[in-house]
Design an enzyme around this catalytic site. Structure first.
Site, PDB file in Angstrom:
ATOM      1  N   CYS A   8       0.846  -1.200   0.000  1.00 57.46           N
ATOM      2  CA  CYS A   8       0.000   0.000   0.000  1.00 57.46           C
ATOM      3  C   CYS A   8       0.876   1.242   0.000  1.00 57.46           C
ATOM      4  CB  CYS A   8      -0.923   0.012   1.208  1.00 57.46           C
ATOM      5  SG  CYS A   8      -0.035   0.305   2.738  1.00 57.46           S
ATOM      6  N   CYS A  11       3.728   1.578   2.514  1.00 57.35           N
ATOM      7  CA  CYS A  11       4.996   0.882   2.206  1.00 57.35           C
ATOM      8  C   CYS A  11       5.921   1.824   1.435  1.00 57.35           C
ATOM      9  CB  CYS A  11       4.735  -0.355   1.345  1.00 57.35           C
ATOM     10  SG  CYS A  11       3.745  -1.611   2.141  1.00 57.35           S
ATOM     11  N   ASP A 422      -2.862  20.211 -29.099  1.00 58.18           N
ATOM     12  CA  ASP A 422      -1.847  20.018 -30.137  1.00 58.18           C
ATOM     13  C   ASP A 422      -2.511  20.450 -31.448  1.00 58.18           C
ATOM     14  OD1 ASP A 422       0.311  18.841 -31.665  1.00 58.18           O
ATOM     15  OD2 ASP A 422      -1.086  17.216 -32.120  1.00 58.18           O
ATOM     16  N   ASP A 622      -2.671  13.755 -29.982  1.00 59.83           N
ATOM     17  CA  ASP A 622      -2.971  12.500 -30.687  1.00 59.83           C
ATOM     18  C   ASP A 622      -1.731  11.744 -31.122  1.00 59.83           C
ATOM     19  OD1 ASP A 622      -2.195  14.363 -32.682  1.00 59.83           O
ATOM     20  OD2 ASP A 622      -3.085  13.059 -34.188  1.00 59.83           O
ATOM     21  N   ASP A 626       3.243  13.798 -28.657  1.00 57.69           N
ATOM     22  CA  ASP A 626       2.489  14.444 -27.575  1.00 57.69           C
ATOM     23  C   ASP A 626       2.593  13.662 -26.268  1.00 57.69           C
ATOM     24  OD1 ASP A 626       1.520  16.337 -29.420  1.00 57.69           O
ATOM     25  OD2 ASP A 626      -0.085  14.998 -30.036  1.00 57.69           O
TER      26      ASP A 626
END
Length: 668
Positions: A8, A11, A422, A622, A626
């Site tokens: 978890c 830790c 973009d 896309d 990017d």
């Protein structure tokens, strides 16, 4: 370093805090999701083997491997882990269902058979024991961390469920021995908490398994082999063996293996994978080429300048890894809370137990209070409330064609105040088309200009030429017979049609052929200011027309920008194109901020700069180029029509490729 054995967030914090106390360790950042430790240390004061020993002494395993090995091995282990956790959850669920019926059936008016009435307690004991056995690893993890004095969430669950179980067991024995006792049994608490937690761990493992997929795909972009030239011989070697200075040969259709400088040949190279720009770039002697891009038309010979870790692709991989490895501010807060939360709850539970005993209440009552505090503080609400909200949100989104990959994306989306798009392939279609045909001499028809231009360009491989030819086909124009065709790299084309010399290309092409382009300069500038590529058409030393080609805007781009403005969000555009093109598109759409001439590896830095100005940034993209920016942004939104890498890195994926879905996602 790759760390396994963490259960978890506590830790992860435990490892960080232990390492930070060591002399020579400058920074330690553990990403629990990808199970990686990002470490900065002074090798004079501390070495890797000592760091490994410290981590192993805390009870975790560590390994160093190459990128590719890590991700292959990691996927295999993750798949196994997901299957084990799924089995554990299903087993514990099956055993817990009868307990719910025995304990709660009566409350909702279900008939309880006599059999359960008489032996319900024995059934509960055996079924709960079966659930504990199925989820025993949670107990062992919690117990070990208690012994190490670094309790985590598992420790809370262990204490709470163990006390509930053994307390119920003692009460069962007393009842079995016919002792008069007024106390409840808590078998169902012990069993169901473990069921919920094992479900949480299973869902968490699925999410963690997905984080390395993006990197895996980026690594897959690089070709495996390359042809090098040694002593006038072509030799095939693995890409990993290429050295700086090697001469590499790339044939049409092949991927360029590493970064370098062209020493011979001429070709158009599709750099979309790296730069995101749709139009292939012409390369000749002296030009730079980038690894993982595709050589389209000619044969290129180039000298390797950057290999291995130094190539642009490797740099992009590194940026994506680092952005994935960094923590969101809210996560740092949660880590801190979870670190202090467990010990605090244990102290409160013990105090509650002692105070009730001192007040004079019986041991059974004080124990019940102790168990109540621990069980109520058990992070079931933390473990369930958020995933439930996330599931509803992501379910609604999926119906609308929006994939939301994690809760963080939902949480951050509402606070976004600037959305950066973009340009190529996101706001625009990424395919050049003819936008303008301008007649210079009045007697020239547009169809005549298009016929001459397309006839000449029919022999060219250039994407701009393809746009002109496609336009002519659309208009059903017949091509004329062409003689003496010649392409001049970077300038245009010339040929003979019906005995007349026809030229199509740049101002330089005109000047070199004694034609004065000043006649059309004003019109050229107007077109270029609109973000278009303008080409001059001349016939026998006389300019007869201009053809402009541009990347067109996608449907709904303008609408999406307007809707974002109505929501009070700023909108920006980021592009590798020149400022003129960027500003032209920004003007068309009413965009507030233009970041132009930005190289792919600089995109993440530009996003970082915006974040430092107290912005919460959403990035919409896309392409592979990017990916670093999508990972760096507070919220990465990828288009479903884009590359796999963009979709893996983005936290939200728009399947329909409709920019209005950006608004839907933020609204959700």
């Amino acid at each position: 370093l790759k760390i396994s054995g963490m259960h978890c967030a506590s830790c992860a914090v435990n490892i960080e805090n232990t390492l930070k106390k060591e002399k020579g360790v400058k920074s330690a950042n553990v990403n629990f999701a990808s199970e990686k430790l990002y470490l900065e240390f002074n090798p004079i004061e501390i070495n890797i083997s000592k760091i490994q020993k410290i981590i192993e002494n805390l009870g975790y395993k560590i390994k160093q491997e190459s990128l590719e090995e890590i991700h292959d091995h990691y996927k295999e282990i993750k798949d196994q882990e997901i299957q084990i956790l799924k089995k554990r959850f299903l087993l514990s669920l099956i055993f817990s269902l009868p307990i719910i019926y025995i304990v709660m059936g009566d409350m909702v008016g279900l008939p309880i058979p006599m059999f359960f009435e008489n032996y319900g307690m024995i059934f509960q004991f055996f079924l709960t024991t079966a659930v504990i056995t199925a989820c025993f690893n949670i107990w062992t993890s919690g117990f070990k961390n208690l012994l190490r004095l670094s309790p985590n969430m598992d420790s809370l669950i262990f204490i709470g469920t163990a006390v509930a179980y053994f307390y119920s067991l003692i009460i069962s024995i007393l009842i079995f021995l016919d002792k008069e006792i007024d106390a409840h049994l808590y078998y169902e608490s012990a069993a169901l908490i473990l069921v919920f937690i094992s479900l949480g761990k299973y869902l968490e493992a699925i999410t963690k398994g997905k984080t390395s997929e993006a990197i895996k795909k980026l690594i897959g972009l690089q070709p495996k082999e390359a042809i090098i030239i040694k002593n006038n011989e072509e030799i095939k070697i693995p890409v990993s063996e290429i050295k700086v200075g090697d001469i590499i040969l790339v044939k049409p259709g092949e991927k360029i293996p590493v970064d370098g400088i062209v020493i011979d040949g001429y070709s158009a190279v599709d750099e979309k994978a790296i730069t995101g720009e749709s139009i292939p770039v012409e390369k000749e002697k002296g030009d730079e080429v980038i690894g993982a891009t595709i050589n389209k038309t000619g044969v290129l010979k180039f000298k390797a300048t950057r290999v291995g870790k130094d190539t642009m692709l490797s740099q992009i991989i590194k940026i994506v890894e680092e952005a994935m490895g960094s923590k969101a501010p809210i996560q740092l807060l949660a880590d801190k809370v979870s670190f202090y939360f467990v010990p605090t709850v244990i102290v409160i539970a013990i105090l509650s137990f002692l105070i009730w005993l001192l007040i004079g209440k019986p041991l059974a009552f004080a124990l019940m209070i102790f168990v109540s505090v621990l069980i109520i503080a058990c992070p079931c609400a933390l473990g369930l409330a958020t995933p439930t909200a996330v599931m509803i949100g992501t379910g609604l989104a999926a119906n609308k064609g929006i994939l939301i990959k994690n809760g963080k994306a939902l949480e951050i989306a509402r606070d976004v105040n600037i959305v950066i798009f973009d340009k190529t392939g996101t706001l625009t279609k990424g395919e050049p088309i003819v936008t303008d045909i301008i007649e210079i001499q009045n007697y020239n028809l547009k169809s005549k200009i298009l016929q001459l231009a397309s006839s000449v360009e029919k022999n060219s491989e250039h994407p701009l030429a393809q746009a002109i030819v496609n336009k002519a086909k659309e208009e059903n124009i017949n091509f004329l017979e062409v003689k003496n065709f010649k392409a001049i790299p970077g300038q245009g084309v010339l040929a003979e049609i019906d005995g007349k010399k026809v030229l199509l290309g740049t101002r330089k092409l005109m000047i070199d052929n004694q034609i004065d382009p000043n006649l059309v300069e004003e019109k050229m500038i107007t077109l270029e200011n609109q973000g278009k590529t303008a080409m001059i058409l001349a016939e026998d030393k006389e300019i007869i027309g201009i053809i402009a080609v541009a990347d067109t805007l996608k449907n709904y781009s303008k609408e999406a920008v307007e809707m974002l403005h109505k929501m009070g969000k700023k909108v920006g555009i980021i592009t590798g194109d020149n400022k003129r093109v960027g500003e032209a598109i920004a003007k068309q759409l009413g965009i507030d901020k233009v970041l132009a001439e930005v190289l792919p590896q600089q995109k993440a830095a530009e996003i970082k700069k915006l974040q430092s100005e107290v912005n919460i940034v959403a990035m919409v993209g896309d392409g592979i180029n990017d990916a670093p920016a999508l990972a760096q942004a507070d919220l990465g939104i990828a288009l479903g029509s884009g590359t796999d890498i963009a979709m893996e890195t983005g936290e939200i994926v728009l399947i329909k490729d409709d920019l209005r879905d950006v608004i839907t996602a933020i609204d959700l």
